[in-house]
Design a protein around this motif. Structure first.
Motif, PDB file in Angstrom:
ATOM      1  N   HIS A   1       0.844  -1.197   0.000  1.00 10.32           N
ATOM      2  CA  HIS A   1       0.000   0.000   0.000  1.00 10.32           C
ATOM      3  C   HIS A   1       0.873   1.240   0.000  1.00 10.32           C
ATOM      4  CE1 HIS A   1      -3.439   2.580   0.792  1.00 10.32           C
ATOM      5  NE2 HIS A   1      -2.811   3.106   1.825  1.00 10.32           N
TER       6      HIS A   1
ATOM      7  N   GLU B   1       5.469   2.285  -7.701  1.00 13.44           N
ATOM      8  CA  GLU B   1       4.256   2.340  -6.876  1.00 13.44           C
ATOM      9  C   GLU B   1       3.952   3.767  -6.420  1.00 13.44           C
ATOM     10  OE1 GLU B   1       2.166  -0.213  -6.396  1.00 13.44           O
ATOM     11  OE2 GLU B   1       3.490  -1.393  -7.684  1.00 13.44           O
TER      12      GLU B   1
ATOM     13  N   ALA C   1       2.501   5.700  -9.365  1.00 11.42           N
ATOM     14  CA  ALA C   1       1.097   5.356  -9.588  1.00 11.42           C
ATOM     15  C   ALA C   1       0.194   6.032  -8.559  1.00 11.42           C
ATOM     16  CB  ALA C   1       0.927   3.838  -9.538  1.00 11.42           C
ATOM     17  N   ALA C   2       0.612   6.019  -7.296  1.00 13.91           N
ATOM     18  CA  ALA C   2      -0.210   6.621  -6.239  1.00 13.91           C
ATOM     19  C   ALA C   2      -0.352   8.133  -6.413  1.00 13.91           C
ATOM     20  CB  ALA C   2       0.398   6.302  -4.870  1.00 13.91           C
TER      21      ALA C   2
ATOM     22  N   GLY D   1      -0.340   9.608  -9.365  1.00 16.20           N
ATOM     23  CA  GLY D   1      -0.855   9.923 -10.694  1.00 16.20           C
ATOM     24  C   GLY D   1       0.161  10.686 -11.519  1.00 16.20           C
TER      25      GLY D   1
ATOM     26  N   ARG E   1       3.604  -2.141 -14.615  1.00 14.89           N
ATOM     27  CA  ARG E   1       2.662  -2.034 -13.498  1.00 14.89           C
ATOM     28  C   ARG E   1       2.283  -0.572 -13.244  1.00 14.89           C
ATOM     29  NH1 ARG E   1       0.554  -4.693  -9.185  1.00 14.89           N
ATOM     30  NH2 ARG E   1       0.436  -3.563  -7.208  1.00 14.89           N
ATOM     31  N   ALA E   2       3.260   0.328 -13.312  1.00 18.00           N
ATOM     32  CA  ALA E   2       2.972   1.751 -13.104  1.00 18.00           C
ATOM     33  C   ALA E   2       2.035   2.281 -14.190  1.00 18.00           C
ATOM     34  CB  ALA E   2       4.272   2.551 -13.086  1.00 18.00           C
TER      35      ALA E   2
ATOM     36  N   ALA F   1      -0.119   0.554 -15.931  1.00 16.87           N
ATOM     37  CA  ALA F   1      -1.434  -0.051 -15.734  1.00 16.87           C
ATOM     38  C   ALA F   1      -2.227   0.669 -14.642  1.00 16.87           C
ATOM     39  CB  ALA F   1      -1.275  -1.526 -15.376  1.00 16.87           C
ATOM     40  N   GLN F   2      -1.520   1.369 -13.751  1.00  9.97           N
ATOM     41  CA  GLN F   2      -2.181   2.086 -12.659  1.00  9.97           C
ATOM     42  C   GLN F   2      -2.331   3.586 -12.938  1.00  9.97           C
ATOM     43  OE1 GLN F   2      -1.138   0.498  -8.483  1.00  9.97           O
ATOM     44  NE2 GLN F   2       0.663  -0.063  -9.695  1.00  9.97           N
ATOM     45  N   GLY F   3      -2.069   3.990 -14.180  1.00 11.00           N
ATOM     46  CA  GLY F   3      -2.393   5.367 -14.543  1.00 11.00           C
ATOM     47  C   GLY F   3      -1.245   6.289 -14.859  1.00 11.00           C
TER      48      GLY F   3
END
Length: 346
Positions: A210, A250, A253-254, A256, A310-311, A313-315
């Motif tokens: 998280h 991560e 991504a968090a 944006g 992964r980044a 894919a998360q925006g």
């Protein structure tokens, strides 16, 4: 379709400072040499003081000055495009170890901040960790590129990354004219970790479960540069060593982020691993997954590619694997259309 490009051989900006006209003593003429005479009624203007101005060609800027102005002008569209955007930079490898490259990266980061971008720096510190482990008589061990981290090693990792490397980077950024704030994953529960699936072999190597970026928003909004060491804790407070590439992805991504940039010791993704000139300029997620499946991407590049995918894919808009050995690689990647590595798009 894969686009290839040659390795860049030039840098974006010269390190020579631009003269400040307001303080250029050569442009100021002392009163005594102007031919004016002071009388009882004040200053009497002489004929010399109203002589015709010199031809424009006599004051033409030098070629180096014009070159610098041209570079700044060409960067304007990119500055406008990324102004106010968050850019997450993972800092490590040669760019971090080299005494010549480190100040260059720091200045480039500060420049990006000054022209309106919002950089976030995520760092590792492997060489420093190895050096301090040697001081306490521990031989560094690695499995599949990941550090084996027992309890003593974890203590050294946290001490070095959070207490030494992080604060050195904060000081360097402050000295370069920006304001940096040093953090680690434990601060304000920025990163929450869990043991790696291979914990039996790796020890306290963790994965990110998280990200809570609430501590970062006011720092970024205030124009400061967060500098993040990749040590995090699980729900019980146990510390873990987190791979810096993974943590940067991560966090990007968090937040944006507009861009994720991984500074590495390689040119980027190569169409042919045996041909350094086969650099892939730009590729999408499907294309890079196919390269992995075909065995064209392997070794230490696979975790970096997976982190970028992964980044995205998360925006995150784009993720780039760039050559940190190239001077001003950050500026070349962001403020030109050439770049210094491989950009992966969604």
């Amino acid at each position: 379709m894969l686009l290839t490009k040659p390795h860049p051989s030039s840098v974006l900006l010269s390190s020579t400072p631009v003269p400040n006209p307001s303080t250029d003593a050569s442009r100021v003429t002392p009163l005594a040499s102007s031919g004016a005479v002071r009388g009882r009624r004040g200053l009497r203007v002489s004929a010399a003081s109203v002589a015709p101005a010199q031809p424009a060609s006599a004051s033409r800027p030098s070629a180096p000055a014009l070159s610098r102005v041209d570079v700044l002008s060409e960067a304007l569209p990119f500055i406008q495009r990324f102004k106010g955007k968050t850019v997450v930079v993972k800092y490590g490898g040669a760019a971090m170890k080299s005494p010549e490259l480190q100040p260059s990266v720091i200045r480039d980061l500060v420049l990006l901040s000054c022209v309106g971008l919002r950089p976030v720096l995520v760092h590792g510190g492997g060489p420093e960790i190895n050096a301090w482990l040697g001081r306490v008589g521990v031989e560094p061990q690695f499995r599949n590129g990941l550090r084996v981290t027992d309890a003593l090693t974890m203590e050294v990792v946290e001490m070095v990354l959070v207490g030494k490397v992080n604060k050195q980077l904060v000081s360097l950024i402050n000295l370069a004219g920006a304001t940096a704030v040093g953090l680690c994953g434990k601060d304000a529960r920025l990163l929450t970790a869990r043991p790696s699936p291979d914990a039996a072999a790796l020890g306290f190597v963790g994965e990110v479960t998280h990200v809570d970026p609430s501590i970062l928003h006011p720092i970024i909004k205030s124009g400061h540069i967060p500098v993040i060491a990749t040590v995090a804790a699980d729900e019980t407070g146990q510390a873990y060593n987190i791979n810096a590439d993974t943590a940067a992805g991560e966090i990007a991504a968090a937040l944006g982020a507009e861009k994720l940039l991984l500074l590495t010791d390689v040119s980027g993704i190569l169409a042919d691993r045996d041909d350094p000139g086969s650099l892939v300029k730009e590729i999408n997620i499907a294309g890079v997954r196919q390269m992995v499946a075909d065995g064209k991407v392997g070794g230490g590049m696979i975790p970096k590619v997976e982190c970028c995918v992964r980044a995205l894919a998360q925006g995150v808009k784009t993720a780039s694997i760039i050559d940190g050995r190239v001077p001003h690689s950050l500026l070349l990647e962001i403020l030109t259309d050439e770049g210094t590595g491989t950009m992966i798009t969604g």
